[in-house]
Design a protein around this motif. Structure first.
Motif, mmCIF file in Angstrom:
data_model
loop_
_atom_site.group_PDB
_atom_site.id
_atom_site.type_symbol
_atom_site.label_atom_id
_atom_site.label_comp_id
_atom_site.label_asym_id
_atom_site.label_seq_id
_atom_site.Cartn_x
_atom_site.Cartn_y
_atom_site.Cartn_z
ATOM 1 N N VAL A 119 -29.321 18.494 -26.270
ATOM 2 C CA VAL A 119 -28.550 19.600 -26.830
ATOM 3 C C VAL A 119 -27.063 19.236 -26.866
ATOM 4 O O VAL A 119 -26.395 19.412 -27.888
ATOM 5 C CB VAL A 119 -28.766 20.900 -26.014
ATOM 6 C CG1 VAL A 119 -27.811 21.997 -26.457
ATOM 7 C CG2 VAL A 119 -30.214 21.361 -26.137
ATOM 8 N N GLU A 123 -25.509 18.862 -30.558
ATOM 9 C CA GLU A 123 -24.581 19.910 -30.984
ATOM 10 C C GLU A 123 -23.130 19.429 -31.062
ATOM 11 O O GLU A 123 -22.348 19.945 -31.839
ATOM 12 C CB GLU A 123 -24.678 21.119 -30.048
ATOM 13 C CG GLU A 123 -26.019 21.814 -30.082
ATOM 14 C CD GLU A 123 -26.323 22.476 -31.417
ATOM 15 O OE1 GLU A 123 -25.397 23.016 -32.052
ATOM 16 O OE2 GLU A 123 -27.504 22.446 -31.831
ATOM 17 N N SER A 124 -22.762 18.441 -30.242
ATOM 18 C CA SER A 124 -21.373 17.951 -30.242
ATOM 19 C C SER A 124 -21.151 16.821 -31.240
ATOM 20 O O SER A 124 -20.025 16.592 -31.681
ATOM 21 C CB SER A 124 -20.963 17.474 -28.844
ATOM 22 O OG SER A 124 -21.637 16.272 -28.503
ATOM 23 N N TRP A 140 -17.126 26.896 -29.990
ATOM 24 C CA TRP A 140 -17.402 26.797 -28.558
ATOM 25 C C TRP A 140 -16.182 27.196 -27.749
ATOM 26 O O TRP A 140 -15.066 26.754 -28.041
ATOM 27 C CB TRP A 140 -17.735 25.367 -28.164
ATOM 28 C CG TRP A 140 -19.058 24.854 -28.570
ATOM 29 C CD1 TRP A 140 -19.951 25.420 -29.433
ATOM 30 C CD2 TRP A 140 -19.628 23.631 -28.124
ATOM 31 N NE1 TRP A 140 -21.049 24.610 -29.543
ATOM 32 C CE2 TRP A 140 -20.880 23.502 -28.754
ATOM 33 C CE3 TRP A 140 -19.207 22.634 -27.258
ATOM 34 C CZ2 TRP A 140 -21.719 22.430 -28.544
ATOM 35 C CZ3 TRP A 140 -20.047 21.545 -27.047
ATOM 36 C CH2 TRP A 140 -21.286 21.448 -27.674
#
Length: 186
Positions: A119, A123-124, A140
């Motif tokens: 994740v 996601e990054s 974020w």
């Protein structure tokens, strides 16, 4: 170019804007665009051995003074019911993130934990072990311990295990989503 900290070869250090080919896309884009009035020349990239990326080994090889000025960026997941909020936390390397206290409270979560590696990476858009606050998704929350901002220069990840970034500590407070959280690093 000489780095303001550590024992790096002069040819290993350059403005990060000149090394976008060594940066993952979201970091390269953020470096190119800049933030908070930070001059592009103030964001430095140090080309380093990816096998030495872990903090203890890195400090042993590149200089003991780096431990005091290095920061880690970790991705956390705060959960409240079915809702999950991803956030990034930046603390000095000699401390750990207070996930179950400061992070959970700030996110208003019932439970908080480190995000799963797939994740965090997915996601990054960054490599595990090289995640940096520069170039993270703007939505974020970016929680930063005030001790990081107190550093004249701070060594952080570059988005990959190869290389590090050196930036003025106070510049991190101007990144998208940045919030200073007292007691984040314990």
């Amino acid at each position: 170019m000489r780095a303001p900290m550590g024992n790096f070869d002069e040819d290993a250090t350059a403005p990060a804007a000149d090394r976008t080919d060594l940066l993952v896309p979201p970091v390269a884009e953020a470096v190119t665009q800049g933030w908070g009035g930070l001059a592009a020349e103030q964001i430095l990239h140090v080309d380093t051995d990816p096998d030495l990326a872990d903090t203890a080994v890195f400090v042993e090889h590149y200089g003991a003074d780096l431990l005091g000025g290095s920061a880690n960026c970790v991705v956390v997941a705060g959960k409240r019911g079915a809702d999950v909020t991803l956030a990034a936390c930046v603390v000095l390397s000699r401390t750990r993130v207070d996930v179950n206290g400061a992070v959970r409270k700030h996110l208003g979560a019932r439970k908080a934990s480190f995000a799963a590696m797939d994740v965090a990476v997915g996601e990054s858009g960054m490599e595990y072990g090289g995640i940096t606050p520069i170039g993270l998704p703007a939505a974020w929350p970016l929680l930063i311990d005030p001790a990081v901002l107190d550093q004249e220069w701070v060594l952080i990840g570059s988005g990959s295990r190869r290389g590090k970034l050196i930036v003025p500590g106070k510049s991190l407070a101007a990144l998208p989503g940045a919030v200073v959280v007292e007691g984040l690093g314990v």
